[in-house]
Enzyme design. Sequence first.
Site, PDB file in Angstrom:
ATOM      1  N   GLY B  14       0.740  -1.264   0.034  1.00 19.83           N
ATOM      2  CA  GLY B  14       0.009  -0.111  -0.035  1.00 19.83           C
ATOM      3  C   GLY B  14       0.918   1.287   0.037  1.00 19.83           C
ATOM      4  O   GLY B  14       2.080   1.227  -0.423  1.00 19.83           O
ATOM      5  N   GLY B  16       2.164   3.065   2.357  1.00 17.92           N
ATOM      6  CA  GLY B  16       3.395   2.825   3.546  1.00 17.92           C
ATOM      7  C   GLY B  16       4.453   2.022   2.839  1.00 17.92           C
ATOM      8  O   GLY B  16       5.574   2.344   2.678  1.00 17.92           O
ATOM      9  N   VAL B  80       1.442 -13.677   3.738  1.00 15.69           N
ATOM     10  CA  VAL B  80       2.351 -13.686   4.968  1.00 15.69           C
ATOM     11  C   VAL B  80       1.495 -14.718   5.992  1.00 15.69           C
ATOM     12  O   VAL B  80       0.270 -14.091   6.041  1.00 15.69           O
ATOM     13  CB  VAL B  80       2.865 -12.401   5.520  1.00 15.69           C
ATOM     14  CG1 VAL B  80       3.445 -12.925   6.911  1.00 15.69           C
ATOM     15  CG2 VAL B  80       3.875 -11.935   4.461  1.00 15.69           C
ATOM     16  N   GLU B 171     -18.020   9.868  -0.348  1.00 19.06           N
ATOM     17  CA  GLU B 171     -17.984   9.771  -1.786  1.00 19.06           C
ATOM     18  C   GLU B 171     -18.908   9.064  -2.574  1.00 19.06           C
ATOM     19  O   GLU B 171     -19.470   9.415  -3.641  1.00 19.06           O
ATOM     20  CB  GLU B 171     -16.481   9.294  -2.080  1.00 19.06           C
ATOM     21  CG  GLU B 171     -15.538  10.026  -1.528  1.00 19.06           C
ATOM     22  CD  GLU B 171     -14.035   9.521  -1.407  1.00 19.06           C
ATOM     23  OE1 GLU B 171     -14.154   7.845  -1.388  1.00 19.06           O
ATOM     24  OE2 GLU B 171     -13.153   9.931  -1.226  1.00 19.06           O
ATOM     25  N   ASP B 300      -1.685   2.055   8.170  1.00 21.04           N
ATOM     26  CA  ASP B 300      -2.920   1.758   8.891  1.00 21.04           C
ATOM     27  C   ASP B 300      -2.714   0.933   9.944  1.00 21.04           C
ATOM     28  O   ASP B 300      -3.600   0.888  10.567  1.00 21.04           O
ATOM     29  CB  ASP B 300      -3.868   1.587   7.969  1.00 21.04           C
ATOM     30  CG  ASP B 300      -4.543   2.580   7.189  1.00 21.04           C
ATOM     31  OD1 ASP B 300      -4.126   3.847   7.293  1.00 21.04           O
ATOM     32  OD2 ASP B 300      -5.517   2.406   6.296  1.00 21.04           O
ATOM     33  N   ALA B 316      -3.551   8.511   3.509  1.00 22.81           N
ATOM     34  CA  ALA B 316      -2.236   8.229   2.641  1.00 22.81           C
ATOM     35  C   ALA B 316      -1.017   9.018   3.211  1.00 22.81           C
ATOM     36  O   ALA B 316       0.098   8.663   3.217  1.00 22.81           O
ATOM     37  CB  ALA B 316      -2.463   8.417   1.230  1.00 22.81           C
TER      38      ALA B 316
END
Lengths: 435, 435
Positions: B14, B16, B80, B171, B300, B316
């Site tokens: 993502g 990060g 994972v 949205e 997050d 973000a």
Amino acid sequence: MLENKPRVVVVGAGFGGLEAARNLAKLPVQITLIDRKNHHTFQPLLYQVATAGVSPGEIAAPIRWILRGRSNVEVIMDEVVGFDLNRKTVQLQDLNLPYDYLIVAAGAQHSYFGHDEWEPLAPGLKTVEDALEIRRRVLLAFELAEKEAVAGGPHPTLNFVIIGGGPTGVELAGTLAEIAHRVLQDEFRSIDPKRTRILLLEGGPRILPTYAPDLSESAVRQLQKLGVEVRAPAMVTKIDPGAVWVGEERIPAAVTLWAAGVAASSLGGKLGAPVDRAGRVMVNADLTVPDHPEVFVVGDLATLKDKHGNPLPGVAPVALQEGRYVAKTIAGDLQKSARRNFHYVDKGSLATVGRAAAIAEFKKIHISGYFAWLAWLFVHIFFLIGFRNRVIVLVQWAWSYFTYERGARLITGDTTLPGWPNAKSDSEPEPPLRK
Amino acid sequence: MLENKPRVVVVGAGFGGLEAARNLAKLPVQITLIDRKNHHTFQPLLYQVATAGVSPGEIAAPIRWILRGRSNVEVIMDEVVGFDLNRKTVQLQDLNLPYDYLIVAAGAQHSYFGHDEWEPLAPGLKTVEDALEIRRRVLLAFELAEKEAVAGGPHPTLNFVIIGGGPTGVELAGTLAEIAHRVLQDEFRSIDPKRTRILLLEGGPRILPTYAPDLSESAVRQLQKLGVEVRAPAMVTKIDPGAVWVGEERIPAAVTLWAAGVAASSLGGKLGAPVDRAGRVMVNADLTVPDHPEVFVVGDLATLKDKHGNPLPGVAPVALQEGRYVAKTIAGDLQKSARRNFHYVDKGSLATVGRAAAIAEFKKIHISGYFAWLAWLFVHIFFLIGFRNRVIVLVQWAWSYFTYERGARLITGDTTLPGWPNAKSDSEPEPPLRK
């Protein structure tokens, strides 16, 4: 609600059905167009979705959006289950629709020649869903191979086997070769995508058999230049998870794709009319079924011979001309004029092989390579529905051409593949440590 | 194969994880980036996929394509399953990967607050697959309503209920209102899409609670102008197929969407570090877990308080700054310099409400409406990955803005919806004839 005008029910919104509906919309009739999908698919570019070149939304458009301005056309997303030609009704799951005229344009689907068990192992390419499934398998194969190679051991065998050397098989093979040999370069660390083999297997003596022999040969040379191994005749006798058999020879296959045969929709058999071996309805010269001048069949579901006695091919131009003819014939009926027979005007054929590679046959004129490809490109972009789509596909295409990038390389959904070690079973409690 | 340099394993691609990998690529380290998907998703525009404005391929890009030039980065598409912090390994299904540094950026997913049975009834929006499922349900609802109405009877109730008044809920509500009230006009004959009600239900006292109260109020007004009914506080107590309950009140729902809550990935709990109520790892000031200065958590999945004692938001810009900080910190470690704490620089917040409607908060400066929307638009297109994507999204957007058309209105997959009469069961043998 539609007014009290002659009711025309059109089944199927492919090239034939949609063209019929669009042309009928100008007449004093009420039209109901029924399709299982909400969208019309521009099938000639479906292989571009399967090979991650464009997104589905760029080559498919909502049927009701295409027909939005025509107030005498209604669109129903539903499945037709049958017909009652005597009571003049079309049977949906929960409703019977009466008609004055019926146009059946339900098209064709893959046929595995009695080997339906091959379908999950070798998907075909007829719908947007099919294209996304092929895209998923192709991209996932490289990911699974990389994962396998990270753990050590020999380079995984990466063969893509495409069965069937018609236009779809040729397009898929040519484009997959470009992906393996150019698009993915610099992206993998443990495998070399260039070691991918692309095999195109054709059961008959030559690929693209509806074209002239010199064009078939040119297509083979163009495919070989792109890195495809073409084998014809090579009749597939068995498909296993992870392998394809040609007689006694076992060809390992990371991904197997099916482009070998189509059969007409089963709706053809429900019209009570004679059908040929592929299930196509043998229509009269005015595209109607025997004893029912109000029931037309068009497109891939119909079969009709041209003036030389050869059956018309299952391509978009035939379906479009048939759809237009039926609308015109109904217009004539409304004015009590006598019917004329359908005549197909052959404007030539184009087939793309891959990047800057194609063949074109305009009667005696045979063209190969770059100029055939340009002709193919512009014809196909011109016929795409919606100005926005044309712009976006052209941008995508130009971008891919110059950068060797493909814009829609997403894997969504399931992450397993037939013939690969299943990620979720029998893994030992203590996996090995990376070397 | 990567050389013998410090090994950094990054879990999650993502904002990060990807930003960490990109910045680490400049260092003398070998990086393995693991993600369950093959693509990085630009989550802020995912609602545009859910509402058929753009195709998935335009807001998501293959992770290995993004990192193609960095020869010291390898990408593995895998899941994972755990960590061994003492042996310093990451556990995949079939392989253990040793690391010198570990960066866990596994993000968050929807949370139904203990009501997991609501998930099939009210999908959330976190992945490309989620977005396609929402798109399918929204478009299918109109099709099923039309089909029902063709058979006669009263106009079907078409309520779209969105649960949760955060940025995603707002949205979705604003864009669905545009679809129902403008995009679909002239396309249906038996239903009137304008009779669709869009309800936005927020459990707390106001929508967009992380923004200043005056901006929340402005967002409500902008939503109402677009035709959305906003209810806050309205705590949902039950979801049935076809209905949402707020206390004793039953609200019929053609489609229900969930935007009410997220919880951190379960991988957070496998690090042996303390987690908060939402499962987020409570990290040290250098984003590491206690006693493991080589293990970082970003995005997050981490929670950290700012200088005022408020937890950093799950957005973000936080993830990006954290990713960059970790790369910098590892660079410092390699040069034996002392670590500095992470500090988040807040550059302001933007939330879009719909067509030409948004709010923006830059410290004391609060902007609403058209100019906030323009700012939002350009920031979001600027940060999209890939020049091609930026061009195409801008074309799509300009086109939609001026024509009220949306380019990706495809229904693919299943054609049933929870709460609607199931198309395949209990239909009487002789369906009624259309009136």
